[in-house]
Design an enzyme around this catalytic site. Structure first.
Site, short mmCIF file in Angstrom:
data_model
loop_
_atom_site.label_atom_id
_atom_site.label_comp_id
_atom_site.label_asym_id
_atom_site.label_seq_id
_atom_site.Cartn_x
_atom_site.Cartn_y
_atom_site.Cartn_z
CG ASN A 40 -0.27 0.17 2.53
OD1 ASN A 40 0.40 1.19 2.74
ND2 ASN A 40 -0.39 -0.78 3.44
NE ARG A 115 -1.73 -8.73 5.97
CZ ARG A 115 -2.61 -7.98 6.59
NH1 ARG A 115 -3.09 -6.90 6.02
NH2 ARG A 115 -3.03 -8.29 7.81
CG HIS A 194 -8.11 -2.39 3.96
ND1 HIS A 194 -7.00 -2.74 4.70
CD2 HIS A 194 -8.37 -3.45 3.14
CE1 HIS A 194 -6.59 -3.95 4.34
NE2 HIS A 194 -7.39 -4.40 3.40
CG ASP A 196 -9.88 -0.59 8.27
OD1 ASP A 196 -9.16 -0.09 7.39
OD2 ASP A 196 -9.50 -1.55 8.98
CB ALA A 284 2.82 -1.47 8.29
CB CYS A 290 -5.51 -1.89 10.78
SG CYS A 290 -5.78 -0.52 9.72
N1 ARG Z 1 0.42 -3.55 5.58
C1 ARG Z 1 -0.95 -4.00 5.74
C2 ARG Z 1 -1.58 -4.20 4.39
O1 ARG Z 1 -1.32 -3.43 3.51
C3 ARG Z 1 -1.73 -3.04 6.57
C4 ARG Z 1 -3.12 -3.48 6.84
C5 ARG Z 1 -3.93 -2.47 7.55
N2 ARG Z 1 -5.20 -2.97 7.88
C6 ARG Z 1 -6.39 -2.36 7.71
N3 ARG Z 1 -7.45 -2.91 8.18
N4 ARG Z 1 -6.51 -1.24 7.02
O2 ARG Z 1 -2.31 -5.13 4.17
#
Ligand code: ARG
Length: 296
Positions: A40, A115, A194, A196, A284, A290
């Protein structure tokens, strides 16, 4: 049924089945947290830059904050080789049936290959908690759990972001599988990858959001189903994840420190912002919302 625009909406909020607020929160320790790849825009320039001791300290502060406001905290150990596992909002979506009380868990199909190994750890945790697992086998769609799919407080209604990580088709399967209405929101801006990161529901009638992350249709759906929409400051939303704040109890809003303008707007609306430092996790691309998963 999946709703993409206001003209399709054939229900009122109060006609939807009631849903109890979840009272338990899961947090995953940052034992192996780091920035090891870029998936991201916020991770750009941060590879290898996490101060692990500071991250542990910030995580403990977040955990203690939940305890202090009366939320029951469970924690899971982060695993080696899974540096983003600390972001436990993404691997699943816990659900409860409004009538039978059956607890179900929709497992994510992570967009990011790096992931995918996180998901089985969450499956095991929730099986031990008595959840029946629902896998998205009828579809090949990507789905990133409560990063993109958010329960409307107190109502059996799901808000589903798509277009960056989760694919719209995932919501057809989830709507059928959980027998729930889904309002689908297209995400337009990669900084808000995302749901959220740009929508945080505070109670049944009020949400905090960043309108620029949605299209016209999405904004109209939000305006239809909330009485009050509090707009976050753009710089705070982009750089400090102001909208990744979390209100677990319709009163306190746990939010990254330094989000002064957004916090003032929350306080003016009668909420109680609690600033915490998640700066190591911002590297991150994640903050409060998150880093936790609410469940029943
Ligand atoms: N580095 C993670 C990703 O890009 C961060 C996730 C953050 N989570 C969230 N619910 N926004 O997947």
């Amino acid at each position: 049924m999946v709703y993409h625009s206001v003209s399709e909406v054939d229900f009122s909020r109060s006609s939807l089945p009631a849903l109890p607020l979840p009272r338990k929160v899961l947090l995953t320790t940052p034992a192996h947290f780091n920035v090891e790849y870029v998936i991201n825009p916020h991770m750009e320039g941060h590879i290898g830059s996490v101060d692990l001791e500071a991250a542990r300290q910030q995580w403990r502060q977040l955990r203690d904050t939940y305890s202090e406001i009366g939320i029951q905290v469970a924690s899971m150990e982060g695993q080696e080789g899974l540096p983003d596992m600390v972001f436990c909002a993404n691997q699943s979506l816990p659900a409860v049936h409004p009538k039978t009380g059956e607890k179900r868990l929709v497992l994510s199909r992570m967009y990011a290959e790096q992931r995918r190994g996180e998901v089985p750890h969450y499956r095991s945790f929730f099986e031990r908690e008595g959840y029946n697992v629902l896998e998205l086998t009828s579809t090949e769609s990507f789905f990133e759990g409560m990063g993109d799919a958010l329960w409307h407080p107190r109502r059996h209604l799901l808000w589903g972001g798509y277009g960056m990580r989760t694919e719209a088709s995932a919501y057809d399967a989830i709507s059928r599988g959980l027998d729930v209405a889904v309002c689908a929101l297209h995400l337009e801006d990669p900084d808000f990858y995302h749901l959220d990161t740009c929508l945080s529901m505070l109670n049944e009638t009020t949400a905090l959001y960043f309108p620029g992350a949605f299209d016209e249709k999405g904004r109209a759906l939000l305006e239809r189903l909330f009485d009050t929409l509090i707009e976050a400051d753009e710089q705070e939303a982009r750089d400090l994840f102001a909208v990744n704040a979390h209100c677990p109890d319709e009163q306190h809003v746990i939010i990254q420190e330094g989000c002064e303008k957004t916090s003032r707007r929350l306080a003016d609306a009668g909420f109680e912002p609690i600033p915490v430092d998640t700066s190591e996790f911002l590297k991150a691309g994640g903050s409060v919302f998150c880093m936790k998963l609410m469940y029943w």
